[in-house]
Design a protein around this motif. Structure first.
Motif, mmCIF file in Angstrom:
data_model
loop_
_atom_site.group_PDB
_atom_site.id
_atom_site.type_symbol
_atom_site.label_atom_id
_atom_site.label_comp_id
_atom_site.label_asym_id
_atom_site.label_seq_id
_atom_site.Cartn_x
_atom_site.Cartn_y
_atom_site.Cartn_z
ATOM 1 N N THR A 65 -2.866 1.723 -7.930
ATOM 2 C CA THR A 65 -1.714 1.491 -8.807
ATOM 3 C C THR A 65 -0.600 0.806 -8.035
ATOM 4 O O THR A 65 -0.003 -0.163 -8.516
ATOM 5 C CB THR A 65 -1.208 2.833 -9.383
ATOM 6 O OG1 THR A 65 -2.238 3.413 -10.166
ATOM 7 C CG2 THR A 65 0.031 2.635 -10.214
ATOM 8 N N GLN A 66 -0.308 1.303 -6.855
ATOM 9 C CA GLN A 66 0.765 0.718 -6.062
ATOM 10 C C GLN A 66 0.438 -0.717 -5.660
ATOM 11 O O GLN A 66 1.306 -1.597 -5.712
ATOM 12 C CB GLN A 66 1.028 1.595 -4.842
ATOM 13 C CG GLN A 66 1.568 2.957 -5.234
ATOM 14 C CD GLN A 66 1.823 3.862 -4.048
ATOM 15 O OE1 GLN A 66 2.003 3.391 -2.931
ATOM 16 N NE2 GLN A 66 1.863 5.151 -4.291
ATOM 17 N N ALA A 67 -0.807 -0.987 -5.310
ATOM 18 C CA ALA A 67 -1.209 -2.343 -4.924
ATOM 19 C C ALA A 67 -1.109 -3.289 -6.117
ATOM 20 O O ALA A 67 -0.621 -4.421 -5.979
ATOM 21 C CB ALA A 67 -2.630 -2.324 -4.363
ATOM 22 N N ALA A 68 -1.552 -2.842 -7.296
ATOM 23 C CA ALA A 68 -1.473 -3.686 -8.492
ATOM 24 C C ALA A 68 -0.026 -4.024 -8.822
ATOM 25 O O ALA A 68 0.288 -5.163 -9.178
ATOM 26 C CB ALA A 68 -2.146 -2.985 -9.668
ATOM 27 N N ALA A 69 0.854 -3.045 -8.707
ATOM 28 C CA ALA A 69 2.275 -3.288 -8.980
ATOM 29 C C ALA A 69 2.840 -4.291 -7.980
ATOM 30 O O ALA A 69 3.534 -5.245 -8.358
ATOM 31 C CB ALA A 69 3.054 -1.979 -8.929
ATOM 32 N N ARG A 70 2.553 -4.088 -6.722
ATOM 33 C CA ARG A 70 3.089 -4.989 -5.692
ATOM 34 C C ARG A 70 2.558 -6.412 -5.855
ATOM 35 O O ARG A 70 3.267 -7.378 -5.578
ATOM 36 C CB ARG A 70 2.800 -4.423 -4.311
ATOM 37 C CG ARG A 70 3.634 -3.184 -4.030
ATOM 38 C CD ARG A 70 3.509 -2.708 -2.590
ATOM 39 N NE ARG A 70 4.263 -1.492 -2.429
ATOM 40 C CZ ARG A 70 3.720 -0.277 -2.282
ATOM 41 N NH1 ARG A 70 2.421 -0.126 -2.231
ATOM 42 N NH2 ARG A 70 4.488 0.782 -2.140
ATOM 43 N N ASP A 71 1.295 -6.542 -6.318
ATOM 44 C CA ASP A 71 0.738 -7.876 -6.561
ATOM 45 C C ASP A 71 1.524 -8.621 -7.639
ATOM 46 O O ASP A 71 1.548 -9.851 -7.655
ATOM 47 C CB ASP A 71 -0.735 -7.784 -6.976
ATOM 48 C CG ASP A 71 -1.652 -7.433 -5.823
ATOM 49 O OD1 ASP A 71 -1.207 -7.493 -4.650
ATOM 50 O OD2 ASP A 71 -2.825 -7.085 -6.088
ATOM 51 N N LEU A 72 2.163 -7.883 -8.542
ATOM 52 C CA LEU A 72 2.984 -8.477 -9.599
ATOM 53 C C LEU A 72 4.448 -8.629 -9.172
ATOM 54 O O LEU A 72 5.287 -9.037 -9.965
ATOM 55 C CB LEU A 72 2.920 -7.613 -10.865
ATOM 56 C CG LEU A 72 1.582 -7.569 -11.586
ATOM 57 C CD1 LEU A 72 1.580 -6.484 -12.660
ATOM 58 C CD2 LEU A 72 1.266 -8.935 -12.198
ATOM 59 N N GLY A 73 4.754 -8.280 -7.922
ATOM 60 C CA GLY A 73 6.130 -8.367 -7.440
ATOM 61 C C GLY A 73 6.990 -7.196 -7.884
ATOM 62 O O GLY A 73 8.212 -7.292 -7.921
ATOM 63 N N ILE A 74 6.343 -6.089 -8.213
ATOM 64 C CA ILE A 74 7.039 -4.907 -8.717
ATOM 65 C C ILE A 74 7.159 -3.877 -7.596
ATOM 66 O O ILE A 74 6.172 -3.509 -6.970
ATOM 67 C CB ILE A 74 6.291 -4.313 -9.929
ATOM 68 C CG1 ILE A 74 6.306 -5.329 -11.084
ATOM 69 C CG2 ILE A 74 6.882 -2.980 -10.354
ATOM 70 C CD1 ILE A 74 5.437 -4.948 -12.270
ATOM 71 N N ASP A 75 8.382 -3.421 -7.373
ATOM 72 C CA ASP A 75 8.656 -2.386 -6.389
ATOM 73 C C ASP A 75 8.107 -1.054 -6.908
ATOM 74 O O ASP A 75 8.069 -0.819 -8.127
ATOM 75 C CB ASP A 75 10.172 -2.293 -6.182
ATOM 76 C CG ASP A 75 10.561 -1.340 -5.076
ATOM 77 O OD1 ASP A 75 9.803 -1.197 -4.100
ATOM 78 O OD2 ASP A 75 11.634 -0.719 -5.198
ATOM 79 N N VAL A 76 7.684 -0.173 -6.033
ATOM 80 C CA VAL A 76 7.156 1.140 -6.409
ATOM 81 C C VAL A 76 7.969 2.217 -5.702
ATOM 82 O O VAL A 76 8.168 2.156 -4.486
ATOM 83 C CB VAL A 76 5.666 1.287 -6.037
ATOM 84 C CG1 VAL A 76 5.139 2.655 -6.456
ATOM 85 C CG2 VAL A 76 4.839 0.171 -6.663
ATOM 86 N N GLN A 77 8.441 3.185 -6.479
ATOM 87 C CA GLN A 77 9.194 4.308 -5.932
ATOM 88 C C GLN A 77 8.790 5.585 -6.658
ATOM 89 O O GLN A 77 8.199 5.541 -7.732
ATOM 90 C CB GLN A 77 10.695 4.075 -6.100
ATOM 91 C CG GLN A 77 11.217 2.897 -5.317
ATOM 92 C CD GLN A 77 12.721 2.761 -5.422
ATOM 93 O OE1 GLN A 77 13.433 3.713 -5.677
ATOM 94 N NE2 GLN A 77 13.208 1.554 -5.228
ATOM 95 N N ALA A 78 9.163 6.719 -6.090
ATOM 96 C CA ALA A 78 8.928 8.017 -6.729
ATOM 97 C C ALA A 78 10.035 8.278 -7.745
ATOM 98 O O ALA A 78 11.180 7.870 -7.554
ATOM 99 C CB ALA A 78 8.903 9.128 -5.693
ATOM 100 N N GLN A 79 9.693 8.970 -8.836
ATOM 101 C CA GLN A 79 10.676 9.314 -9.863
ATOM 102 C C GLN A 79 11.689 10.333 -9.357
ATOM 103 O O GLN A 79 12.828 10.342 -9.796
ATOM 104 C CB GLN A 79 9.990 9.905 -11.099
ATOM 105 C CG GLN A 79 9.233 8.921 -11.918
ATOM 106 C CD GLN A 79 8.590 9.557 -13.133
ATOM 107 O OE1 GLN A 79 8.970 10.640 -13.573
ATOM 108 N NE2 GLN A 79 7.597 8.872 -13.678
#
Length: 181
Positions: A65-79
């Motif tokens: 999930t984190q890799a897919a988000a980053r591939d789209l240029g989307i930052d990933v953080q915890a809620q």
């Protein structure tokens, strides 16, 4: 520019879509959650309304999930902790520090497409808030240009009147609200 926060549970068996697990099995429910999440992220990236952050629950790291988000240029953080209202307020507040408006959305509404996200961002140009209702009486997207403290705290979540109660809170706070389809 509007900051878009996508809130999601990590698509792990036994953690996501648990109410669907009796019909789909734990693995099937997790696969459905992953597909819904992928769709939401693709639409968020396609909308191009501003920076996008995927906020995941902190239960476990799900690298695909984190890799897919980053591939789209989307930052990933915890809620982070707190009830749903507290977490949403925190994410909206963080977005408002980065942009003139902030939108928070879930991943359970495949009808939230790039065009609707763009309409929400445009709605914030003339309104303090924008909301997209859900069929169950809740909402699937909330956007704000300012977030008064306590706006979403103490709401009865997963209840048929969540949309109505939220709209009443927005009105009581003096926020104009645009309801989108």
């Amino acid at each position: 520019v509007v900051h878009l926060a996508v809130m999601a549970k990590q698509p792990l068996p036994g953690k996501a879509k648990t109410r669907l697990a009796p019909a789909l099995g734990a693995d099937g429910a997790a696969r459905l959650a992953a597909r819904l999440l992928d769709h939401a992220l693709a639409q968020a990236a396609r909308a191009a309304i501003g920076p996008v952050t995927l906020y995941l629950d902190p239960d476990a790291a799900h690298e695909p999930t984190q890799a897919a988000a980053r591939d789209l240029g989307i930052d990933v953080q915890a809620q982070g902790g707190g009830d749903l209202g507290q977490r949403m307020e925190r994410l909206l507040g963080a977005g408002l520090q980065r942009a003139r408006g902030a939108v928070v959305m879930g991943t359970d509404a495949p009808g939230l497409d790039a065009a609707l996200l763009q309409a929400a961002a445009a709605g914030l140009a003339g309104h303090d808030a924008v909301i997209v209702p859900a069929l169950d009486g809740g909402f699937v997207l909330l956007g704000l240009t300012r977030c008064p403290p306590g706006l979403l705290q103490g709401l009865r979540w997963s209840h048929a009147d969540v949309l109505r109660d939220t709209q009443a809170r927005l009105s009581a706070a003096g926020l104009s609200c645009l309801e989108l389809p």
